[in-house]
Scaffold this motif. Structure first.
Motif, mmCIF file in Angstrom:
data_model
loop_
_atom_site.group_PDB
_atom_site.id
_atom_site.type_symbol
_atom_site.label_atom_id
_atom_site.label_comp_id
_atom_site.label_asym_id
_atom_site.label_seq_id
_atom_site.Cartn_x
_atom_site.Cartn_y
_atom_site.Cartn_z
ATOM 1 N N HIS A 267 0.822 -1.213 0.000
ATOM 2 C CA HIS A 267 0.000 0.000 0.000
ATOM 3 C C HIS A 267 0.855 1.262 0.000
ATOM 4 O O HIS A 267 0.531 2.234 -0.698
ATOM 5 C CB HIS A 267 -0.971 -0.001 1.172
ATOM 6 C CG HIS A 267 -2.122 -0.943 0.982
ATOM 7 N ND1 HIS A 267 -3.022 -0.821 -0.059
ATOM 8 C CD2 HIS A 267 -2.515 -2.033 1.677
ATOM 9 C CE1 HIS A 267 -3.922 -1.786 0.011
ATOM 10 N NE2 HIS A 267 -3.629 -2.536 1.061
ATOM 11 N N HIS A 268 1.951 1.259 0.751
ATOM 12 C CA HIS A 268 2.847 2.423 0.733
ATOM 13 C C HIS A 268 3.449 2.614 -0.662
ATOM 14 O O HIS A 268 3.525 3.728 -1.176
ATOM 15 C CB HIS A 268 3.977 2.267 1.753
ATOM 16 C CG HIS A 268 3.572 2.561 3.149
ATOM 17 N ND1 HIS A 268 3.014 3.757 3.540
ATOM 18 C CD2 HIS A 268 3.654 1.805 4.268
ATOM 19 C CE1 HIS A 268 2.778 3.718 4.836
ATOM 20 N NE2 HIS A 268 3.149 2.555 5.304
ATOM 21 N N ALA B 204 0.812 3.888 -3.075
ATOM 22 C CA ALA B 204 0.530 5.294 -2.802
ATOM 23 C C ALA B 204 1.598 6.175 -3.433
ATOM 24 O O ALA B 204 1.289 7.180 -4.091
ATOM 25 C CB ALA B 204 0.445 5.547 -1.293
ATOM 26 N N ALA B 205 2.849 5.791 -3.266
ATOM 27 C CA ALA B 205 3.955 6.572 -3.840
ATOM 28 C C ALA B 205 3.878 6.592 -5.361
ATOM 29 O O ALA B 205 4.085 7.642 -5.989
ATOM 30 C CB ALA B 205 5.294 6.007 -3.377
ATOM 31 N N ALA C 197 -3.982 7.359 -4.412
ATOM 32 C CA ALA C 197 -2.862 7.370 -3.460
ATOM 33 C C ALA C 197 -3.381 7.477 -2.029
ATOM 34 O O ALA C 197 -2.891 6.777 -1.130
ATOM 35 C CB ALA C 197 -1.910 8.523 -3.767
ATOM 36 N N ILE C 198 -4.376 8.331 -1.825
ATOM 37 C CA ILE C 198 -4.952 8.492 -0.486
ATOM 38 C C ILE C 198 -5.570 7.184 -0.007
ATOM 39 O O ILE C 198 -5.398 6.786 1.151
ATOM 40 C CB ILE C 198 -5.979 9.645 -0.477
ATOM 41 C CG1 ILE C 198 -5.261 10.975 -0.627
ATOM 42 C CG2 ILE C 198 -6.823 9.619 0.799
ATOM 43 C CD1 ILE C 198 -6.183 12.157 -0.904
ATOM 44 N N HIS D 295 -4.681 4.133 -0.819
ATOM 45 C CA HIS D 295 -3.602 3.226 -0.436
ATOM 46 C C HIS D 295 -2.959 3.650 0.884
ATOM 47 O O HIS D 295 -2.642 2.803 1.727
ATOM 48 C CB HIS D 295 -2.549 3.139 -1.539
ATOM 49 C CG HIS D 295 -2.944 2.220 -2.648
ATOM 50 N ND1 HIS D 295 -3.014 0.850 -2.508
ATOM 51 C CD2 HIS D 295 -3.300 2.480 -3.929
ATOM 52 C CE1 HIS D 295 -3.390 0.306 -3.646
ATOM 53 N NE2 HIS D 295 -3.581 1.279 -4.530
ATOM 54 N N ALA D 296 -2.769 4.943 1.081
ATOM 55 C CA ALA D 296 -2.182 5.425 2.336
ATOM 56 C C ALA D 296 -3.094 5.091 3.514
ATOM 57 O O ALA D 296 -2.618 4.683 4.583
ATOM 58 C CB ALA D 296 -1.943 6.928 2.254
ATOM 59 N N GLU D 297 -4.397 5.240 3.320
ATOM 60 C CA GLU D 297 -5.345 4.899 4.384
ATOM 61 C C GLU D 297 -5.310 3.410 4.695
ATOM 62 O O GLU D 297 -5.359 3.015 5.860
ATOM 63 C CB GLU D 297 -6.753 5.334 3.998
ATOM 64 C CG GLU D 297 -6.960 6.823 4.055
ATOM 65 C CD GLU D 297 -8.318 7.262 3.533
ATOM 66 O OE1 GLU D 297 -9.034 6.439 2.905
ATOM 67 O OE2 GLU D 297 -8.658 8.433 3.744
ATOM 68 N N ALA E 263 -2.763 1.395 4.279
ATOM 69 C CA ALA E 263 -1.501 1.131 4.990
ATOM 70 C C ALA E 263 -1.638 1.540 6.453
ATOM 71 O O ALA E 263 -1.209 0.802 7.353
ATOM 72 C CB ALA E 263 -0.350 1.881 4.328
ATOM 73 N N ALA E 264 -2.237 2.695 6.702
ATOM 74 C CA ALA E 264 -2.413 3.165 8.077
ATOM 75 C C ALA E 264 -3.301 2.219 8.884
ATOM 76 O O ALA E 264 -3.005 1.919 10.049
ATOM 77 C CB ALA E 264 -3.005 4.576 8.082
#
Length: 72
Positions: free
Chosen positions: A10-11, A14-15, A54-55, A57-59, A61-62
């Motif tokens: 996921h990180h 996102a990148a 991207a958001i 995927h970042a969510e 990962a979090a």
């Protein structure tokens, strides 16, 4: 897929999407500068979509980080 692998995925995704968003923003700027506003709009919309992806995927990962470390 292990939690750690999924977090990394996921990180990384996102990148990648943020990089794609930046590329489309640069294209939008070039087209706007030359007066090609329809093309600029198209690339701006693509950039926005990549940013939203991207958001997401970042969510994810979090959430995985929080779940892995029992953080609420």
């Amino acid at each position: 897929m292990s939690d750690q692998h999924e977090i990394h995925h996921h990180h990384h995704e996102a990148a990648k999407h943020l990089d794609e968003a930046a590329k489309h923003h640069r294209e939008a700027a070039k087209h706007a500068e030359t007066g090609h506003h329809e093309k600029a709009s198209h690339h701006a919309h693509l950039a926005h979509g990549h940013k939203l992806h991207a958001i997401e995927h970042a969510e994810q990962a979090a959430k995985k980080h929080a779940h892995k470390h029992d953080v609420q």
